[in-house]
Write an enzyme that holds these catalytic residues in place. Sequence first.
Site, PDB file in Angstrom:
ATOM      1  N   GLN A 102      69.046 -70.046 -40.254  1.00  0.00           N
ATOM      2  CA  GLN A 102      68.802 -69.902 -41.694  1.00  0.00           C
ATOM      3  C   GLN A 102      67.300 -70.013 -41.966  1.00  0.00           C
ATOM      4  O   GLN A 102      66.861 -69.843 -43.087  1.00  0.00           O
ATOM      5  CB  GLN A 102      69.528 -71.006 -42.461  1.00  0.00           C
ATOM      6  CG  GLN A 102      71.019 -71.001 -42.262  1.00  0.00           C
ATOM      7  CD  GLN A 102      71.649 -72.325 -42.671  1.00  0.00           C
ATOM      8  OE1 GLN A 102      72.038 -72.517 -43.819  1.00  0.00           O
ATOM      9  NE2 GLN A 102      71.735 -73.258 -41.733  1.00  0.00           N
ATOM     10  N   ASP A 105      60.933 -69.162 -40.903  1.00  0.00           N
ATOM     11  CA  ASP A 105      59.563 -69.456 -40.469  1.00  0.00           C
ATOM     12  C   ASP A 105      59.126 -68.764 -39.178  1.00  0.00           C
ATOM     13  O   ASP A 105      57.960 -68.846 -38.795  1.00  0.00           O
ATOM     14  CB  ASP A 105      59.373 -70.977 -40.326  1.00  0.00           C
ATOM     15  CG  ASP A 105      60.430 -71.631 -39.425  1.00  0.00           C
ATOM     16  OD1 ASP A 105      60.840 -71.019 -38.414  1.00  0.00           O
ATOM     17  OD2 ASP A 105      60.842 -72.772 -39.732  1.00  0.00           O
ATOM     18  N   HIS A 120      68.602 -65.498 -43.305  1.00  0.00           N
ATOM     19  CA  HIS A 120      67.905 -65.573 -44.595  1.00  0.00           C
ATOM     20  C   HIS A 120      66.562 -64.848 -44.587  1.00  0.00           C
ATOM     21  O   HIS A 120      65.721 -65.093 -45.443  1.00  0.00           O
ATOM     22  CB  HIS A 120      67.717 -67.046 -45.008  1.00  0.00           C
ATOM     23  CG  HIS A 120      69.012 -67.734 -45.332  1.00  0.00           C
ATOM     24  ND1 HIS A 120      69.137 -69.092 -45.498  1.00  0.00           N
ATOM     25  CD2 HIS A 120      70.258 -67.235 -45.535  1.00  0.00           C
ATOM     26  CE1 HIS A 120      70.403 -69.404 -45.774  1.00  0.00           C
ATOM     27  NE2 HIS A 120      71.096 -68.295 -45.788  1.00  0.00           N
ATOM     28  N   CYS A 128      58.688 -54.075 -50.239  1.00  0.00           N
ATOM     29  CA  CYS A 128      58.586 -53.658 -51.641  1.00  0.00           C
ATOM     30  C   CYS A 128      59.885 -54.010 -52.369  1.00  0.00           C
ATOM     31  O   CYS A 128      60.982 -53.784 -51.854  1.00  0.00           O
ATOM     32  CB  CYS A 128      58.332 -52.152 -51.712  1.00  0.00           C
ATOM     33  SG  CYS A 128      58.321 -51.556 -53.411  1.00  0.00           S
ATOM     34  N   CYS A 131      61.191 -49.939 -53.436  1.00  0.00           N
ATOM     35  CA  CYS A 131      61.646 -48.959 -52.433  1.00  0.00           C
ATOM     36  C   CYS A 131      62.044 -49.602 -51.112  1.00  0.00           C
ATOM     37  O   CYS A 131      62.619 -48.942 -50.244  1.00  0.00           O
ATOM     38  CB  CYS A 131      60.570 -47.896 -52.199  1.00  0.00           C
ATOM     39  SG  CYS A 131      59.139 -48.488 -51.256  1.00  0.00           S
ATOM     40  N   GLY A 188      70.406 -79.347 -37.336  1.00  0.00           N
ATOM     41  CA  GLY A 188      69.415 -79.502 -38.405  1.00  0.00           C
ATOM     42  C   GLY A 188      69.732 -78.740 -39.665  1.00  0.00           C
ATOM     43  O   GLY A 188      68.827 -78.243 -40.339  1.00  0.00           O
ATOM     44  N   THR A 189      71.027 -78.641 -39.986  1.00  0.00           N
ATOM     45  CA  THR A 189      71.389 -77.999 -41.253  1.00  0.00           C
ATOM     46  C   THR A 189      72.345 -78.900 -42.019  1.00  0.00           C
ATOM     47  O   THR A 189      73.234 -79.525 -41.421  1.00  0.00           O
ATOM     48  CB  THR A 189      71.989 -76.591 -41.043  1.00  0.00           C
ATOM     49  OG1 THR A 189      72.405 -76.072 -42.313  1.00  0.00           O
ATOM     50  CG2 THR A 189      73.165 -76.577 -40.078  1.00  0.00           C
TER      51      THR A 189
HETATM   52  P1  OAD Z   1      68.523 -78.603 -45.692  1.00  0.00           P
HETATM   53  O1  OAD Z   1      67.238 -79.104 -46.205  1.00  0.00           O
HETATM   54  O2  OAD Z   1      69.642 -78.435 -46.667  1.00  0.00           O
HETATM   55  O3  OAD Z   1      69.057 -79.547 -44.538  1.00  0.00           O
HETATM   56  C1  OAD Z   1      68.217 -79.953 -43.491  1.00  0.00           C
HETATM   57  C2  OAD Z   1      69.048 -80.801 -42.548  1.00  0.00           C
HETATM   58  O4  OAD Z   1      68.247 -81.138 -41.438  1.00  0.00           O
HETATM   59  C3  OAD Z   1      69.552 -82.111 -43.157  1.00  0.00           C
HETATM   60  O5  OAD Z   1      70.939 -82.253 -42.875  1.00  0.00           O
HETATM   61  C4  OAD Z   1      68.714 -83.201 -42.445  1.00  0.00           C
HETATM   62  O6  OAD Z   1      69.451 -84.388 -42.228  1.00  0.00           O
HETATM   63  C5  OAD Z   1      68.421 -82.509 -41.129  1.00  0.00           C
HETATM   64  N1  OAD Z   1      67.188 -82.939 -40.461  1.00  0.00           N
HETATM   65  C6  OAD Z   1      65.988 -83.269 -41.006  1.00  0.00           C
HETATM   66  N2  OAD Z   1      65.077 -83.495 -40.060  1.00  0.00           N
HETATM   67  C7  OAD Z   1      65.697 -83.312 -38.862  1.00  0.00           C
HETATM   68  C8  OAD Z   1      65.295 -83.378 -37.495  1.00  0.00           C
HETATM   69  N3  OAD Z   1      64.038 -83.670 -37.152  1.00  0.00           N
HETATM   70  N4  OAD Z   1      66.218 -83.111 -36.536  1.00  0.00           N
HETATM   71  C9  OAD Z   1      67.490 -82.795 -36.865  1.00  0.00           C
HETATM   72  N5  OAD Z   1      67.935 -82.703 -38.136  1.00  0.00           N
HETATM   73  C10 OAD Z   1      67.052 -82.950 -39.121  1.00  0.00           C
HETATM   74  O7  OAD Z   1      68.200 -77.222 -44.926  1.00  0.00           O
HETATM   75  P2  OAD Z   1      69.199 -76.060 -44.520  1.00  0.00           P
HETATM   76  O8  OAD Z   1      70.529 -76.595 -44.151  1.00  0.00           O
HETATM   77  O9  OAD Z   1      68.487 -75.224 -43.538  1.00  0.00           O
HETATM   78  O10 OAD Z   1      68.141 -70.994 -48.256  1.00  0.00           O
HETATM   79  O11 OAD Z   1      69.313 -75.268 -45.878  1.00  0.00           O
HETATM   80  C11 OAD Z   1      70.041 -74.087 -45.929  1.00  0.00           C
HETATM   81  C12 OAD Z   1      69.415 -73.129 -46.911  1.00  0.00           C
HETATM   82  O12 OAD Z   1      69.229 -73.783 -48.173  1.00  0.00           O
HETATM   83  C13 OAD Z   1      68.011 -72.662 -46.558  1.00  0.00           C
HETATM   84  O13 OAD Z   1      68.005 -71.604 -45.612  1.00  0.00           O
HETATM   85  C14 OAD Z   1      67.473 -72.214 -47.880  1.00  0.00           C
HETATM   86  C15 OAD Z   1      67.936 -73.383 -48.731  1.00  0.00           C
HETATM   87  O14 OAD Z   1      68.111 -73.127 -50.075  1.00  0.00           O
HETATM   88  C16 OAD Z   1      67.505 -70.072 -48.954  1.00  0.00           C
HETATM   89  O15 OAD Z   1      66.355 -70.222 -49.347  1.00  0.00           O
HETATM   90  C17 OAD Z   1      68.325 -68.848 -49.230  1.00  0.00           C
END
Ligand code: OAD
Length: 248
Positions: A102, A105, A120, A128, A131, A188-189
Amino acid sequence: MTNFPLDLIRFLRKATRVVALTGAGVSQESGLRTFRDAQSGLWAQFRPEDLATPQAFARDPKLVWDWYAYRRRAAQTAHPNAGHFALAEMEKKISQFTLVTQNVDGLHHAAGSKNILELHGNILSVRCSQCGAFADDWNEDRDEVPHCKKCNGLLRPNVVWFEESLPREQLDEAVQATRACQIFFSIGTSGAVQPAASLAHAAKAEGAVVVEVNAEATPLTYKADFSFSGKSGEILPELVKAVWEDQG
Ligand code: OAD
């Protein structure tokens, strides 16, 4: 030092189809902010509806452009960490390894991962808003949002905003790989955003072993077969070492 169950180590040694889903936590140790951390998360400081929707861009394109330009600079100056490198290493050991991310970067690419599905988009590229043509270069210093050289439409970051569809092919491939995998990692999500969050559950429903690596508990933690609490930049290299280097 993490103590990995022998079952998991043996299973990984034999596995041929593995999927790893990553989120912002994987890049946290590279100095990039996550979204939902209560203190340092981007969504603790900014509102997604002001910055990450098509409506926000229509209302105030410059505000949105500048916010992504700030994040693009952060991504450009960041370096992959040990967690990114461990995933690139895992790909070399497993015949069908799919990295579904997701993150926008580009750090998995920088670490050497090859089979990457970016659900994502990628903040380093720009297209653009009219277009769809990708822009090779644009002027960042001007007071207004740069325009497309082909149609003069406004340029925008090549990321998926809320209320937009995910790239069809990437999502289809991610779903296929998930359904076919033997082991699914969620790393890490927070599991707060669909459809990425549903992949772990789909994998489990198809009989895959689900492994979570996260600094904190998530809704998946107690449903996963194995949950490791801690930093991905520490746990993933330890896992790679335990599975493929310490073969005693
Ligand atoms: P989140 O910020 O929701 O979650 C980050 C997760 O990483 C959390 O569960 C933390 O506990 C965990 N975490 C933090 N530091 C860590 C580390 N060093 N090692 C392991 N885990 C760690 O981010 P995402 O789940 O990626 O979408 O968020 C999903 C989407 O929400 C993103 O892609 C973005 C956002 O809105 C869009 O912009 C469309």
